[in-house]
Design a protein around this motif. Structure first.
Motif, PDB file in Angstrom:
ATOM      1  N   ARG A 106      33.912  -5.978  68.793  1.00 38.69           N
ATOM      2  CA  ARG A 106      34.326  -6.956  67.793  1.00 38.69           C
ATOM      3  C   ARG A 106      33.544  -8.245  68.037  1.00 38.69           C
ATOM      4  O   ARG A 106      33.684  -8.878  69.081  1.00 38.69           O
ATOM      5  CB  ARG A 106      35.828  -7.223  67.864  1.00 38.69           C
ATOM      6  N   PHE A 107      32.687  -8.617  67.089  1.00 44.33           N
ATOM      7  CA  PHE A 107      31.832  -9.792  67.227  1.00 44.33           C
ATOM      8  C   PHE A 107      32.514 -11.018  66.619  1.00 44.33           C
ATOM      9  O   PHE A 107      33.127 -10.929  65.542  1.00 44.33           O
ATOM     10  CB  PHE A 107      30.493  -9.558  66.524  1.00 44.33           C
ATOM     11  N   GLU A 112      36.986  -9.359  61.889  1.00 41.98           N
ATOM     12  CA  GLU A 112      37.819  -8.377  61.194  1.00 41.98           C
ATOM     13  C   GLU A 112      37.276  -6.958  61.309  1.00 41.98           C
ATOM     14  O   GLU A 112      37.952  -5.990  60.925  1.00 41.98           O
ATOM     15  CB  GLU A 112      37.942  -8.760  59.707  1.00 41.98           C
ATOM     16  N   VAL A 113      36.056  -6.822  61.838  1.00 46.43           N
ATOM     17  CA  VAL A 113      35.393  -5.521  61.922  1.00 46.43           C
ATOM     18  C   VAL A 113      35.245  -5.111  63.385  1.00 46.43           C
ATOM     19  O   VAL A 113      34.789  -5.900  64.209  1.00 46.43           O
ATOM     20  CB  VAL A 113      33.999  -5.571  61.259  1.00 46.43           C
ATOM     21  N   VAL A 114      35.639  -3.883  63.686  1.00 43.61           N
ATOM     22  CA  VAL A 114      35.349  -3.298  65.000  1.00 43.61           C
ATOM     23  C   VAL A 114      34.317  -2.198  64.783  1.00 43.61           C
ATOM     24  O   VAL A 114      34.556  -1.257  64.034  1.00 43.61           O
ATOM     25  CB  VAL A 114      36.605  -2.730  65.671  1.00 43.61           C
ATOM     26  N   THR A 154      24.593  -2.659  56.131  1.00 44.21           N
ATOM     27  CA  THR A 154      25.397  -3.694  56.781  1.00 44.21           C
ATOM     28  C   THR A 154      26.796  -3.176  57.080  1.00 44.21           C
ATOM     29  O   THR A 154      27.494  -2.675  56.191  1.00 44.21           O
ATOM     30  CB  THR A 154      25.480  -4.952  55.893  1.00 44.21           C
ATOM     31  N   LEU A 155      27.228  -3.311  58.337  1.00 48.39           N
ATOM     32  CA  LEU A 155      28.559  -2.922  58.772  1.00 48.39           C
ATOM     33  C   LEU A 155      29.495  -4.114  58.896  1.00 48.39           C
ATOM     34  O   LEU A 155      30.719  -3.973  58.840  1.00 48.39           O
ATOM     35  CB  LEU A 155      28.486  -2.200  60.119  1.00 48.39           C
ATOM     36  N   GLY A 156      28.938  -5.305  59.085  1.00 44.89           N
ATOM     37  CA  GLY A 156      29.721  -6.529  59.201  1.00 44.89           C
ATOM     38  C   GLY A 156      28.798  -7.727  59.208  1.00 44.89           C
ATOM     39  O   GLY A 156      27.626  -7.613  59.597  1.00 44.89           O
ATOM     40  N   VAL A 171      36.580  -3.124  72.827  1.00 40.81           N
ATOM     41  CA  VAL A 171      37.830  -2.549  72.342  1.00 40.81           C
ATOM     42  C   VAL A 171      37.876  -1.065  72.691  1.00 40.81           C
ATOM     43  O   VAL A 171      36.939  -0.316  72.392  1.00 40.81           O
ATOM     44  CB  VAL A 171      37.961  -2.739  70.813  1.00 40.81           C
ATOM     45  N   GLU A 172      38.965  -0.634  73.297  1.00 38.42           N
ATOM     46  CA  GLU A 172      39.182   0.786  73.582  1.00 38.42           C
ATOM     47  C   GLU A 172      39.813   1.429  72.353  1.00 38.42           C
ATOM     48  O   GLU A 172      41.000   1.237  72.072  1.00 38.42           O
ATOM     49  CB  GLU A 172      40.093   0.955  74.808  1.00 38.42           C
ATOM     50  N   GLN A 173      38.985   2.170  71.603  1.00 36.82           N
ATOM     51  CA  GLN A 173      39.467   2.826  70.397  1.00 36.82           C
ATOM     52  C   GLN A 173      40.039   4.212  70.665  1.00 36.82           C
ATOM     53  O   GLN A 173      40.565   4.850  69.754  1.00 36.82           O
ATOM     54  CB  GLN A 173      38.332   2.930  69.378  1.00 36.82           C
ATOM     55  N   GLY A 174      39.973   4.639  71.923  1.00 34.60           N
ATOM     56  CA  GLY A 174      40.518   5.934  72.291  1.00 34.60           C
ATOM     57  C   GLY A 174      41.999   5.884  72.569  1.00 34.60           C
ATOM     58  O   GLY A 174      42.584   6.883  73.016  1.00 34.60           O
TER      59      GLY A 174
END
Length: 260
Positions: A106-107, A112-114, A154-156, A171-174
């Motif tokens: 997350r930048f 708002e985008v991961v 573009t992703l974010g 961020v641990e998305q698992g």
């Protein structure tokens, strides 16, 4: 180089001094130049204390690593260039991260985008993901279409002023819900980077880049972050771009959240 346990991460290892992997003596393509590695300058002085490490180098550069608390560490690295260096591949900072199951970033310019960290192929195949700061002050996270080559999706995106620190949350998305592992703050990247157009990337992309990826297709494999001020890793070709002579400062803070 410094290591930092990151509460749930196996660890974070940071290499904060400028490293030039391929250089050109005449500003031409580095593929036609003999292999040259900058290497690190010899250590002139090393001092350790309970919570601090201090290193001075023969090139007038330095490294200071300090544990600011049980949950945070501060790095201050200086690299001195006695003459301009023209390079294809180089790094301003390299970070390796282990111990995650499925890592996301997350930048701070687009919180708002991961963006999930994924493996990419080279020279063709699965697309790379990276970020950059353009000349207008927009920070963009993008995905290539073929390996590290455009066009780019573009992703974010968001605003990042020159001289403004860039924060990246691991961020641990698992896990459900996703959990913050650590925050890394790069205080000096945006101030010193080049926004001149890249001779290799195309599509209006600049020379600076924040590249990230995994060592393999396994989402739990080691992740890496590579920040460059001016390089040509993205795109086609071995063009070299320059770093001016002078001193380069790299202050980094690593913070992990309180233990649950």
């Amino acid at each position: 180089m410094g290591g930092f346990g990151a509460g749930g991460c196996g660890g974070i290892v940071v290499e904060p001094r400028l490293e030039f992997i391929s250089r050109s003596p005449d500003r031409f393509w580095t593929v036609f130049a003999p292999p040259q590695w900058r290497g690190d300058s010899p250590v002139r002085r090393l001092a350790r204390a309970d919570r601090e490490l201090a290193v001075d180098y023969a090139d007038e550069g330095s490294l200071r690593v300090r544990a600011t608390s049980d949950q945070s560490a501060a790095i201050d690295a200086r690299t001195a260039l006695q003459a301009p260096v023209f390079s294809h591949l180089n790094s301003f900072t390299r970070v390796s991260i282990t111990g995650h199951r499925r890592l996301g970033l997350r930048f701070s310019p687009c919180p708002e985008v991961v963006v999930e960290v994924i493996h990419f192929d080279y020279p063709f195949g699965a697309p790379a993901r990276f970020a950059y700061l353009d000349a207008g002050g927009t920070f963009l996270v993008v995905q290539a279409s073929d390996a590290e080559k455009g066009p780019f999706t573009t992703l974010g995106e968001g605003r990042l002023a020159r001289g403004e620190p860039l924060s990246v949350v691991l961020v641990e998305q698992g896990e459900s819900p996703p959990r913050e592992l650590a925050t890394i703050v790069f205080a000096d990247w945006s101030r010193q980077l080049s926004t001149e157009l890249s001779p290799t990337a195309g599509w209006g992309l600049p020379q600076n880049a924040f590249e990230f990826g995994l060592a393999s297709n396994d989402p739990s494999s080691a992740a890496y972050l590579t920040l460059t001020l001016a390089g040509t890793s993205v795109g086609r070709g071995w063009d070299s771009v320059g770093h001016a002579a002078g001193s380069y400062t790299n202050r980094i803070e690593i913070r992990r959240p309180p233990s649950r």
